[in-house]
Design a protein around this motif. Sequence first.
Motif, PDB file in Angstrom:
ATOM      1  N   ASP A   1       0.985  -7.748   2.791  1.00 24.71           N
ATOM      2  CA  ASP A   1       1.779  -6.549   3.067  1.00 24.71           C
ATOM      3  C   ASP A   1       2.450  -6.632   4.439  1.00 24.71           C
ATOM      4  OD1 ASP A   1      -0.947  -6.288   4.078  1.00 24.71           O
ATOM      5  OD2 ASP A   1      -0.520  -4.191   4.529  1.00 24.71           O
TER       6      ASP A   1
ATOM      7  N   HIS B   1       1.115  -7.399   8.461  1.00 23.41           N
ATOM      8  CA  HIS B   1      -0.296  -7.711   8.221  1.00 23.41           C
ATOM      9  C   HIS B   1      -0.414  -9.132   7.656  1.00 23.41           C
ATOM     10  CE1 HIS B   1      -4.381  -6.045   6.578  1.00 23.41           C
ATOM     11  NE2 HIS B   1      -4.529  -6.765   7.650  1.00 23.41           N
TER      12      HIS B   1
ATOM     13  N   HIS C   1       1.886  -2.285   7.676  1.00 23.47           N
ATOM     14  CA  HIS C   1       1.163  -2.417   6.402  1.00 23.47           C
ATOM     15  C   HIS C   1       1.847  -1.594   5.313  1.00 23.47           C
ATOM     16  CE1 HIS C   1      -2.717  -3.552   8.482  1.00 23.47           C
ATOM     17  NE2 HIS C   1      -2.201  -2.814   9.443  1.00 23.47           N
ATOM     18  N   HIS C   2       1.485  -1.894   4.057  1.00 22.01           N
ATOM     19  CA  HIS C   2       1.695  -0.881   3.028  1.00 22.01           C
ATOM     20  C   HIS C   2       0.320  -0.462   2.508  1.00 22.01           C
ATOM     21  CE1 HIS C   2       2.211  -4.085  -0.393  1.00 22.01           C
ATOM     22  NE2 HIS C   2       0.948  -3.859  -0.163  1.00 22.01           N
TER      23      HIS C   2
HETATM   24 ZN    ZN Z   1      -2.393  -4.157   5.463  1.00 24.26          ZN
END
Ligand code: ZN
Length: 235
Positions: free
Chosen positions: A146, A136, A29-30
């Motif tokens: 992301d 994600h 993720h970010h």
């Molecule tokens: Zn995420």
Amino acid sequence: MRGLNIFLHPSPNFGRRRHGRGPDMVVLHHTAMRDAASALARLCDPAAEVSCHYLIDERGHIFRLVDEALRAWHAGAGRWGRVEDVNSHSIGIELANPGPLKGHPPYAAAQMDALELLLDDILKRHRIAPQAVIAHSDMAPGRKADPGAGFDWRRLALRGLSVWCAPGEQHKPDEAAFLEQAAAFGYPVGEDIPTHAILDAFRLRFRPRHQGPLDGDDMAIIMALAQTYPCRLGP
Ligand SMILES: [Zn+2]
């Protein structure tokens, strides 16, 4: 963990893995927040009801929020292969990056170096296959984007920490065949997700910034992925 400097930063947001086994996937993720400190605060706020196992800041510092044996709350609704409870199956890693807040700045070199060390360690300890390291956006097409087009998946794949395919021989664009192959690789193809969302998620990962209708390179890449790395994860 060899050579890894990990700071403990416990979050109260976790539960038991529902299948009672260890993790067999990793989701990247970010944070899409101003800075790592704000993200850490949110991921540890009981009212926010979100968390992850690790957060890596721009300087390459790794924070452990939730023990790997436990279920962190990072994936939300979505699916990969036949896995619907992605949180129970996965280790969630957040990369501190403001994403859309600041025009998607590149991931810092120290952050990528730390991610590689951490992933290498996780994959070996849990015997997780490189194809089970996903974005994600892969498991939640149309809902999540992301870690985004600026994330270097090819670099991870070259080190055996994810997978990548360059387009080979072109194949005739065919939407039904594309969806069939995308599903075999793991994408959550189904009536609830429009075809363009699956295509966008696939391109975000394998043809970043490419646009336009389904083409021969999309077909070539998805066919190679499905053939080489069919998703065998199950509930
Ligand atoms: Zn995420």
